[in-house]
Design an enzyme around this catalytic site. Sequence first.
Site, mmCIF file in Angstrom:
data_model
loop_
_atom_site.group_PDB
_atom_site.id
_atom_site.type_symbol
_atom_site.label_atom_id
_atom_site.label_comp_id
_atom_site.label_asym_id
_atom_site.label_seq_id
_atom_site.Cartn_x
_atom_site.Cartn_y
_atom_site.Cartn_z
ATOM 1 N N HIS A 155 -10.929 1.600 28.780
ATOM 2 C CA HIS A 155 -10.993 2.810 27.956
ATOM 3 C C HIS A 155 -11.792 2.521 26.692
ATOM 4 C CE1 HIS A 155 -7.595 0.570 26.159
ATOM 5 N NE2 HIS A 155 -8.040 1.089 25.021
ATOM 6 N N HIS A 201 -4.590 6.371 28.956
ATOM 7 C CA HIS A 201 -5.822 6.892 28.362
ATOM 8 C C HIS A 201 -7.042 6.302 29.056
ATOM 9 C CE1 HIS A 201 -5.356 3.118 26.382
ATOM 10 N NE2 HIS A 201 -5.890 3.392 25.216
ATOM 11 N N HIS A 216 -13.150 0.844 19.283
ATOM 12 C CA HIS A 216 -13.064 -0.327 20.160
ATOM 13 C C HIS A 216 -13.330 0.047 21.614
ATOM 14 C CE1 HIS A 216 -8.853 1.173 20.593
ATOM 15 N NE2 HIS A 216 -8.981 0.750 21.825
ATOM 16 N N HIS A 248 1.688 -1.600 21.647
ATOM 17 C CA HIS A 248 1.593 -0.205 21.218
ATOM 18 C C HIS A 248 2.838 0.539 21.702
ATOM 19 C CE1 HIS A 248 -2.608 -0.501 20.121
ATOM 20 N NE2 HIS A 248 -3.034 -0.688 21.345
ATOM 21 N N TYR A 257 -6.591 -7.219 19.441
ATOM 22 C CA TYR A 257 -7.870 -6.672 18.969
ATOM 23 C C TYR A 257 -8.624 -7.737 18.197
ATOM 24 C CZ TYR A 257 -6.187 -1.897 19.832
ATOM 25 O OH TYR A 257 -5.706 -0.744 20.408
ATOM 26 N N GLU A 267 -10.791 -4.718 22.573
ATOM 27 C CA GLU A 267 -9.365 -4.828 22.865
ATOM 28 C C GLU A 267 -9.221 -5.393 24.275
ATOM 29 O OE1 GLU A 267 -7.290 -1.109 23.437
ATOM 30 O OE2 GLU A 267 -5.330 -2.048 23.166
HETATM 31 FE FE LIG Z 1 -7.286 0.828 23.075
#
Ligand SMILES: [Fe+2]
Length: 309
Positions: A155, A201, A216, A248, A257, A267
Site C-alpha cells: 500500500h 488498506h 510512505h 497500529h 518505518y 514501511e
Molecule cells: Fe502504511
Amino acid sequence: MALNKTLRPGLIQLRVLDLDKTLSFYKDILGLNEVGRTADGRVMLKGYDEFDHHSVTLRLADSAGFDSAAFKVDSHETLEQIRSAAQAFGYAVDEVPPNTDQPGFGKRYGFKLCTGHRLEVYCDVEPARQRPMIKNPDLWGDEPPRGMRVQRLDHFLLFGPGISEAERFCTEVLGMFVPEICNTPDGKRLATWITSSNKPHDLAFVEYPEPGKIHHIGFFLQDWNDVGAAADLIGKNRLKLDIGPTRHAITRGMTIYFWEPSGNRIETYAGGYTAYPDNPQRVWDTDSLGRGLFYYSGELIDSFLQIVT
Ligand SMILES: [Fe+2]
C-alpha cells in the site's frame, strides 16, 4: 483477495536521488529483484512473491517522491468502465499505449486527483520472468528471499489537499471501500484508509496543503518475526529509523518505518485485519490518533507527521 473489479495497487514509480545507492537498498536490504532497465535509465523491480512483470520503478530525479501509482483491474470491460466513470466524475483521462514507458504493461488510463497525485489503471501485464512457482510450489523459487524478505508491494499513503474528493473518486470510480477514517473535531476528513480487497488498506490519504506528496510506501512481510528482522537490518545498515517496531490500532498492522537513502519513507508491514465491505466503518477522533497510529506508546511523533517527499 480482491473483492471488486479493481484488484490491487500493482505498480508505483518513485523519484530517487542517488540511483546506485538507492538501488542497492531496494535490492540488497529490502530484498526486491531487479527486473531490468528502461531505455531512459529507470530501474524496474519486483518482490519475490509477485507474479506480474514489475511493481516498483525508480527514476533518477532532483527530488525524491511520488511520480504515479497504478491499479490492476480484472478485465478490459472494467478498464473501459473506469475510463467513462472517471470522465463522468469530471477528471480528464489520458491513455498510455502498451509497452511504452512501463515495459511489460498493457494500455493504461491515467488521471490526476485533486490531491495532485497521478493514478492509473490497467488490466494487461506480462508475467514476470522470475515468478512464484505454481506446480507443486515451494515457498520460493531458485533464488531464496534476501534482506528484509519483502513479499510484495502492499500500500502507500499520500498527502495532499481535498482528500474527501479523492476518497469519493476511489469509491465511486474505482469501486473501492473505506474501512477506516479519521475526522477533525469539526467533522472534516483528516485521514482515510481505502481498499479494494480484504487488506485493510490498498492506499490511504492524509489532508495536507501541499499537493502530490507521499508519506510512505508499504511492503508486506510475513509476520512479527520478519518485522523484528527488518529492524535488525536497519541497525546493521545504519538506516535512519522513524518509528517501530510497533503496532497500529488503525489497520492493526505490525510495522516499522524508516527512510531509504533518497529520503522516501518505507514501511515494512505484516498482519492487518480482514476487511469486508459490509463491516461497519471504524472512525477515529483526532485526539485518539496517537493510539490509532502507535498503539503501544499512544503518542504521535513529529517526524512521522511532518516529513513527506
Ligand atoms: Fe502504511
